[in-house]
Structures are given as C-alpha cells and as structure tokens.
Design a protein around this motif. Structure first.
Motif, short mmCIF file in Angstrom:
data_model
loop_
_atom_site.label_atom_id
_atom_site.label_comp_id
_atom_site.label_asym_id
_atom_site.label_seq_id
_atom_site.Cartn_x
_atom_site.Cartn_y
_atom_site.Cartn_z
N PHE A 58 0.86 -1.18 0.00
CA PHE A 58 0.00 0.00 0.00
C PHE A 58 0.90 1.23 0.00
O PHE A 58 1.70 1.44 0.91
CB PHE A 58 -0.91 0.00 1.23
N GLY A 59 0.76 2.04 -1.05
CA GLY A 59 1.62 3.19 -1.25
C GLY A 59 2.59 2.92 -2.38
O GLY A 59 3.17 1.83 -2.47
N ALA A 60 2.79 3.90 -3.26
CA ALA A 60 3.68 3.73 -4.41
C ALA A 60 4.68 4.88 -4.50
O ALA A 60 5.09 5.27 -5.59
CB ALA A 60 2.85 3.65 -5.70
N GLY A 61 5.08 5.39 -3.36
CA GLY A 61 6.05 6.48 -3.32
C GLY A 61 7.48 5.96 -3.25
O GLY A 61 7.80 4.88 -3.74
N GLY A 62 8.33 6.75 -2.58
CA GLY A 62 9.75 6.44 -2.56
C GLY A 62 10.09 5.12 -1.90
O GLY A 62 10.93 4.36 -2.41
N TYR A 64 -2.80 -0.66 -8.86
CA TYR A 64 -4.20 -0.42 -8.52
C TYR A 64 -4.37 1.02 -8.06
O TYR A 64 -3.78 1.43 -7.04
CB TYR A 64 -4.66 -1.38 -7.42
N LEU A 65 -5.16 1.77 -8.79
CA LEU A 65 -5.50 3.13 -8.40
C LEU A 65 -6.84 3.06 -7.68
O LEU A 65 -7.89 2.87 -8.31
CB LEU A 65 -5.61 4.03 -9.64
N GLN A 66 -6.81 3.17 -6.37
CA GLN A 66 -8.06 3.07 -5.61
C GLN A 66 -7.89 3.73 -4.24
O GLN A 66 -6.83 3.67 -3.61
CB GLN A 66 -8.50 1.62 -5.45
N SER A 67 -8.97 4.34 -3.79
CA SER A 67 -8.98 5.01 -2.49
C SER A 67 -10.02 4.41 -1.55
O SER A 67 -10.10 4.81 -0.39
CB SER A 67 -9.26 6.50 -2.67
N ASP A 68 -10.80 3.46 -2.05
CA ASP A 68 -11.82 2.80 -1.25
C ASP A 68 -11.16 1.72 -0.39
O ASP A 68 -10.59 0.76 -0.93
CB ASP A 68 -12.88 2.19 -2.17
N PHE A 69 -11.23 1.87 0.91
CA PHE A 69 -10.59 0.90 1.79
C PHE A 69 -11.17 -0.50 1.61
O PHE A 69 -10.46 -1.49 1.79
CB PHE A 69 -10.73 1.34 3.25
N ALA A 70 -12.46 -0.58 1.26
CA ALA A 70 -13.07 -1.89 1.05
C ALA A 70 -12.42 -2.61 -0.14
O ALA A 70 -12.27 -3.83 -0.13
CB ALA A 70 -14.57 -1.75 0.82
N ARG A 81 5.56 2.71 -12.38
CA ARG A 81 5.46 1.80 -13.54
C ARG A 81 6.59 2.06 -14.54
O ARG A 81 7.17 1.12 -15.09
CB ARG A 81 4.10 1.96 -14.22
N ARG A 82 6.89 3.33 -14.76
CA ARG A 82 7.99 3.67 -15.68
C ARG A 82 9.33 3.13 -15.17
O ARG A 82 10.17 2.67 -15.96
CB ARG A 82 8.07 5.18 -15.88
N ILE A 83 9.50 3.17 -13.86
CA ILE A 83 10.73 2.61 -13.28
C ILE A 83 10.77 1.10 -13.48
O ILE A 83 11.79 0.54 -13.91
CB ILE A 83 10.80 2.97 -11.78
N HIS A 84 9.68 0.43 -13.20
CA HIS A 84 9.64 -1.03 -13.35
C HIS A 84 9.85 -1.45 -14.80
O HIS A 84 10.44 -2.51 -15.06
CB HIS A 84 8.32 -1.58 -12.83
N GLU A 111 -0.49 9.66 -10.68
CA GLU A 111 0.85 10.05 -11.10
C GLU A 111 1.93 9.21 -10.42
O GLU A 111 2.96 8.89 -11.02
CB GLU A 111 1.09 11.53 -10.80
N ARG A 112 1.70 8.83 -9.14
CA ARG A 112 2.69 8.00 -8.45
C ARG A 112 2.74 6.61 -9.07
O ARG A 112 3.82 6.03 -9.23
CB ARG A 112 2.37 7.92 -6.96
N LEU A 113 1.60 6.06 -9.40
CA LEU A 113 1.57 4.75 -10.04
C LEU A 113 2.22 4.80 -11.42
O LEU A 113 2.95 3.88 -11.81
CB LEU A 113 0.14 4.23 -10.13
N ASP A 114 1.95 5.87 -12.16
CA ASP A 114 2.57 6.01 -13.48
C ASP A 114 4.09 6.10 -13.35
O ASP A 114 4.83 5.50 -14.14
CB ASP A 114 2.04 7.27 -14.18
#
Length: 315
Positions: free
Chosen positions: A138-142, A193-199, A178-181, A172-175
């Motif tokens: 969970f989280g796609a930052g540094g 996964y771009l999602q903000s719904d905890f469920a 992804r470019r790094i990978h 933008e963080r996921l993009d």
C-alpha cells in the motif's frame, strides 16, 4: 576541529529519534558533527527544496544530508543542481542522501540497499522458493519504489515473489513507479491499482496467497492518521506484515496484531529500516565504513531512544 553539520530534511524532524541518537553515534564513529533538521511540508513548492540544496552546496560547514519524505520531489526540483547521481538515484528517480564532494552535490538513492538489509532481518532466506507468494504494498512512493527495485534486482539471481501489487490513491505516483519497473530486468510481475476505497483494499488482501508479504508504505499512521485497510481486512495465513513506520499511532500495525495469533503472523516495524537508512547515509556523507560490528554497536546505542513498542512479533 570545527563542528560539521549533517542536515536532516523531513516533515517533522524534531519528533524523530535520530535527533537524540545522532550525537551518540557521532561519538562512536569519531565524528565532530551535529545534526540539523529542516522541516518541509509535503508537496512543497520547488523553491523550498532548492533553498536547502543551495544551503548544502554553499555552507562550508555542511557535509551533506539525509532526505525522508521528500526524496522524489527534491530531485524533481533540484536535478540541475546535482553534479552526480548514483545508478539507483537514476533508476528510482529519487534522492535519499546528499553528499558534498569537493563543493559538488552528489545524490544517492540508498533506500534500495537499506530496504534489502531490513528485509533480511525478518524474511526467511527460503521464503520465496515455492514461487506462489505475493507482495502487496500500500503506497507507491519512494519507499515502495526502493523495496520493489531491490526485489527486482535480487530476482535475477534468487527466488522471488510471484507478483508485486502496488496500491495508491494518486495516478501520477503509479505512473511514475510503472515507468521505473519498465526499465528493470526481472521475472516479478508488477500490478498497479488506483483506488482510495478501503473496502477495495480489503478485497485485495482476501485474494492474497498464504505467506505473502503485506507492506504499509503510505505514511498513514505517522505523517497522517489512519490505515489503508479496515479492521475487517484479513491478513493471509502465515503472512509477513511490514509496517514501515517506527513511530506514530500506527493503526495498520495494531490491526495486524489483533490477528497475529489466529493467523500466525510475523510483524515487523520500520526500526531496522530506519537504522540502515541512517547509517548508510552517514557512511556515504562522512566517507567512513560501517561494518557489521560497527552497525551492531550503533544499533545498541540507538535502542535507548527507540519508541516503546516491539520491532518484530511472532505469535
């Protein structure tokens, strides 16, 4: 000898244990140095980062810096001010350590190495050998970038997770990750996964294989309250849980602890990651070697200032 300065760039540096630990480490390492915090709010304007980079470059007393929550934003704002970037900084597009060499700024992304050393503290050496276990981050930052690049690099010569799933609320963080990978040579499959719904996050947890690794790299629980999952989210049986925060209210870790006995969880916080990140940066900036023996000594000295909770728990 004149006192040298090591700058700590973060969000709430005064609350970090390093402010009390660094003086003890300096004595052990024979450094005549002090630490100076520089707080910047998240998503600050580029000028904020450029001011600090300029301070590091122009002040003769400053040897370098460690960067926490601003690794990506700082490099984006100050890329033209760096005279050298190490391979991981170029791959991950972030800087976690700044060293001044002959008046020039050198940038390093140390977290890829630090995350690997931290993983080795609690992930069994044969954990990935069955080829059926996943990582859910969970989280796609540094921090997520560093961990995923570390695992991708290791996958070339060792057993590895089947999939690495990344969840974030910012496209933008996921993009960016992804470019790094896309630049990596790895057998690990990355899903985004771009999602903000905890469920929806809970649903991803339910689909994970047994003995997977679940990571909270969102900053929730330290920089801001909460957790990326609800209390109803089931951790996989026999799974590893890594809460990257070592301080704060850490709701994600509390959620894991309520299931620890029933699901036989191994729970790790961010303390060893914290120690390896700092000692790696100090070694780079002050041009010293931190051997395993010295690291153990530094870890023992830091324990006094560790927040009063466990690092790892196996029930």
């Amino acid at each position: 000898m004149p006192i040298e300065t090591f700058i700590f760039i973060g969000v709430s540096t005064g609350q970090s244990s390093i402010m009390m630990i660094f003086p003890r480490w300096a004595k052990i390492l024979g450094l005549t140095a002090k630490i100076l915090g520089r707080d910047i709010p998240l998503n600050a304007p580029p000028a904020s980062y450029r001011r600090i980079a300029n301070e590091i470059r122009e002040d003769p007393a400053v040897r370098g810096a460690l960067v926490t929550a601003h690794k990506i934003d700082l490099l984006q704002a100050c890329r033209d001010m760096f005279d050298f970037l190490d391979p991981h900084a170029r791959i991950c597009d972030e800087v976690s350590c700044i060293a001044k060499v002959g008046g020039l700024l050198h940038g390093f992304a140390k977290d890829t190495i630090s995350s690997g050393l931290a993983l080795d503290h609690f992930v069994p050496a044969d954990h990935w050998e069955d080829g059926r276990r996943d990582v859910l981050c969970f989280g796609a930052g540094g921090a997520a970038t560093a961990i995923s690049v570390c695992m991708a690099e290791r996958s070339r010569n060792a057993a590895h997770p089947r999939r690495f799933l990344l969840v974030d609320i910012v496209a933008e963080r996921l993009d960016a990750i992804r470019r790094i990978h896309d630049k990596l040579d790895t057998a690990i499959r990355f899903d985004y996964y771009l999602q903000s719904d905890f469920a929806e996050n809970d649903a991803l947890m339910r689909r994970l294989p047994e003995a997977s690794l679940v990571i909270n790299a969102t900053g929730m629980g330290k920089d801001r309250p909460g957790s990326p999952i609800t209390d109803a989210a089931p951790f996989p049986q026999n799974s590893l849980v890594w809460e990257l925060n070592y301080r704060g209210e850490r709701q994600f870790m509390r959620q894991a602890k309520t299931q620890a006995e029933e699901r036989d969880l191994t729970i790790e916080d961010g303390w060893n990651y914290f120690l390896h990140g700092w000692t790696g940066a100090i070694a780079e900036v002050f041009e010293i070697e931190v051997t395993d023996r010295i690291f153990k000594k530094l870890a023992e000295a830091a324990e006094t200032h560790r927040p009063a909770h466990h690092r790892q728990e196996k029930i």
